[in-house]
Design an enzyme around this catalytic site. Structure first.
Site, PDB file in Angstrom:
ATOM      1  CD  GLU A 279      10.114  57.042  67.186  1.00 61.01           C
ATOM      2  OE1 GLU A 279       9.568  56.744  67.715  1.00 61.01           O
ATOM      3  OE2 GLU A 279       9.389  56.489  65.697  1.00 61.01           O
ATOM      4  CG  HIS A 300      38.935  43.534  68.043  1.00 62.27           C
ATOM      5  ND1 HIS A 300      40.300  43.510  67.647  1.00 62.27           N
ATOM      6  CD2 HIS A 300      38.896  43.556  69.593  1.00 62.27           C
ATOM      7  CE1 HIS A 300      40.805  42.764  69.061  1.00 62.27           C
ATOM      8  NE2 HIS A 300      39.703  42.951  70.318  1.00 62.27           N
ATOM      9  CE  LYS A 414       4.586  55.206  59.603  1.00 60.06           C
ATOM     10  NZ  LYS A 414       3.463  55.365  60.917  1.00 60.06           N
TER      11      LYS A 414
HETATM   12  O1  PA5 Z   1       7.028  55.471  68.704  1.00 60.49           O
HETATM   13  C1  PA5 Z   1       6.675  54.998  68.430  1.00 60.49           C
HETATM   14  O2  PA5 Z   1       4.925  55.721  68.462  1.00 60.49           O
HETATM   15  C2  PA5 Z   1       6.243  54.977  66.465  1.00 60.49           C
HETATM   16  O3  PA5 Z   1       7.404  54.433  66.333  1.00 60.49           O
HETATM   17  C3  PA5 Z   1       5.306  53.323  67.393  1.00 60.49           C
HETATM   18  O4  PA5 Z   1       5.881  52.582  68.010  1.00 60.49           O
HETATM   19  C4  PA5 Z   1       5.554  52.058  65.763  1.00 60.49           C
HETATM   20  O5  PA5 Z   1       5.687  53.213  64.503  1.00 60.49           O
HETATM   21  C5  PA5 Z   1       4.154  51.628  65.255  1.00 60.49           C
HETATM   22  O6  PA5 Z   1       3.097  52.218  65.905  1.00 60.49           O
HETATM   23  P1  PA5 Z   1       2.332  51.503  66.182  1.00 60.49           P
HETATM   24  O7  PA5 Z   1       2.298  50.646  67.548  1.00 60.49           O
HETATM   25  O8  PA5 Z   1       1.021  52.329  65.852  1.00 60.49           O
HETATM   26  O9  PA5 Z   1       1.338  50.249  65.408  1.00 60.49           O
END
Ligand code: PA5
Length: 424
Positions: A279, A300, A414
């Site tokens: 990310e 393996h 989403k």
């Molecule tokens: O790194 C990030 O911001 C995302 O991967 C969030 O952790 C994930 O989408 C969960 O989001 P939230 O805590 O708002 O539900």
């Protein structure tokens, strides 16, 4: 700091002079990050988090943990991404410390998974921690809706105020609205810390304290790493050495990094690292693809590809200097398997030789590699490791020229899904 980075198998790929040439860029990245003037500076609250976190707050969470363990047989932790992986990574790494079983929900949309989970919880005394920074993420929101109904059938409204704890934004989001309406206990994830950097905020700490982890040692480890990783000294700062090596290898078209371990306990740390790297770097058409393998099992299977496949891979091994348990290999009078050569040795000795053998074989096969090691499987070491990786990946993002703290790409699925669901 106790974290070590062994770079012997980068020889021929990265020269000391390459580091010297890179130094001005690393310095700029360091100044931008520490001076809060680079891209995404509004999400750099994690940088000073270990030092900023008050011991009195950790004490409060330790007390909360004692209270919950007094009335519950288990914890159900609901969340996804940064609101899930860090908790699981910590608990699997520190399995020996765990005092309360922890179940997870909200990290998938599988009906079978949730059905069987709720069956398992039917006759148990349950406390639920629901974590969502935005308070609007689909997976945990739906899981919580279903779990809330399950809890409402099991407990009185008064009892639920004790058994449901929400971790979310201070003011906004659906989860905050639920807290305001139902009067559940809540903790805040501050605005300036993104999900994947939030393991040392209440997003991680509340569930970990309830599970019985030594959160003070975890934070102390991170505090030590914060000091060590703040130095603009490439000879001493292992986070900057790792960031620099990743950048220089990427420039040589090594676009896949495999984080390999010889210890099962690192399995979810690998998952946490994948989220952190994926990310933070994967944007603007750039980024190393972070992959993970568990050795010797995967030697393996995937070992073949690493050894002889397309040469676009580099590897980082993750090791613990001290194994979690001693298992001695017995002497066998008949020696039919011909392994008396290791009789009397700890099995971990063989595991460590497997690492040495693999690192050399992969290097000889054209896969440059490094080894990161922590002293042992304890909370202090893990706190250091979390901070080390966070700092290294943030610096690497700046070297790459991206904003390491946003994740605009995760919205695409989403948007499509909400259209399909008819959600406004
Ligand atoms: O790194 C990030 O911001 C995302 O991967 C969030 O952790 C994930 O989408 C969960 O989001 P939230 O805590 O708002 O539900």
């Amino acid at each position: 700091m106790d974290i070590k980075l062994d770079r012997q198998y980068l020889k021929g790929y990265i020269k000391e002079s390459d580091y010297t040439k890179l130094l001005p860029k690393i310095k700029k990245a360091h100044e931008d990050l520490e001076g809060r003037k680079g891209k995404g500076a509004e999400f750099t609250g994690w940088l000073d988090l270990p030092r900023q976190t008050k011991d009195s707050f950790l004490d409060e969470l330790v007390k909360l943990g004692q209270e919950v363990r007094g009335h519950s047989d288990c914890l159900l932790s609901i969340g996804i991404g940064g609101s899930y992986i860090g908790i699981r990574a910590t608990l699997e790494f520190l399995v020996a410390e765990q005092k309360l079983p922890v179940y997870y929900a909200g990290h998938n949309l599988s009906s079978g998974y949730l059905y069987h989970l709720l069956k398992t919880l039917e006759h148990k005394q349950v406390t639920v921690v629901v974590i969502s920074k935005s308070g609007t993420t689909t997976e945990p929101a739906l899981a919580f809706r279903i779990v809330k109904e399950f809890m409402q059938k099991k407990y009185s409204a008064q009892e639920l105020k004790k058994r449901i704890i929400c971790i979310t934004d201070a003011k906004k989001g659906a989860l905050r609205n639920i807290v305001n309406r139902e009067g559940y206990r809540s903790y805040v994830i501050s605005d300036d810390v993104g999900g994947r950097f939030s393991v040392l905020t209440p997003a991680g700490l509340v569930s970990l304290a309830i599970a019985g982890v030594d959160i003070k040692a975890l934070m102390d480890g991170a505090r030590e790493a914060q000091i060590a990783c703040a130095k603009m000294d490439l000879k001493k700062n292992v986070a900057y050495q790792y960031a620099g090596a990743r950048f220089l290898l990427y420039k040589q078209n090594k676009t896949i990094e495999v984080l390999s371990t010889f210890y099962q306990r690192f399995a979810f740390v690998q998952e946490w690292w994948k989220q952190l790297c994926g990310e933070s770097e994967g944007k603007d058409g750039k980024g190393i693809f972070p992959a993970s393998l568990g050795f010797t099992t995967d030697l393996h299977s995937m070992g073949q590809l690493i050894q002889e496949g397309k040469r676009n891979i580099f590897e980082t091994f993750l090791l613990a200097e001290q194994a979690d348990q001693k298992v001695l290999i017995p002497h066998d009078a008949e020696n039919l398997d011909n392994f008396n050569c290791v009789a009397g040795q700890d099995l971990d000795y063989v595991n460590k030789q497997a690492h040495k053998a693999t690192a050399k074989a992969h290097y000889d096969g054209g896969v440059p590699n490094m080894t990161i090691s922590v002293p042992r499987f304890d909370a202090y070491s893990l706190g250091q490791l979390y901070y080390f990786f966070e700092k290294a990946i943030a610096i690497k993002g700046y070297l790459l020229g991206v904003n390491p703290f946003d994740q605009p790409g995760v919205e695409a699925y989403k948007t499509n899904m909400f259209k399909l669901l008819g959600r406004k």
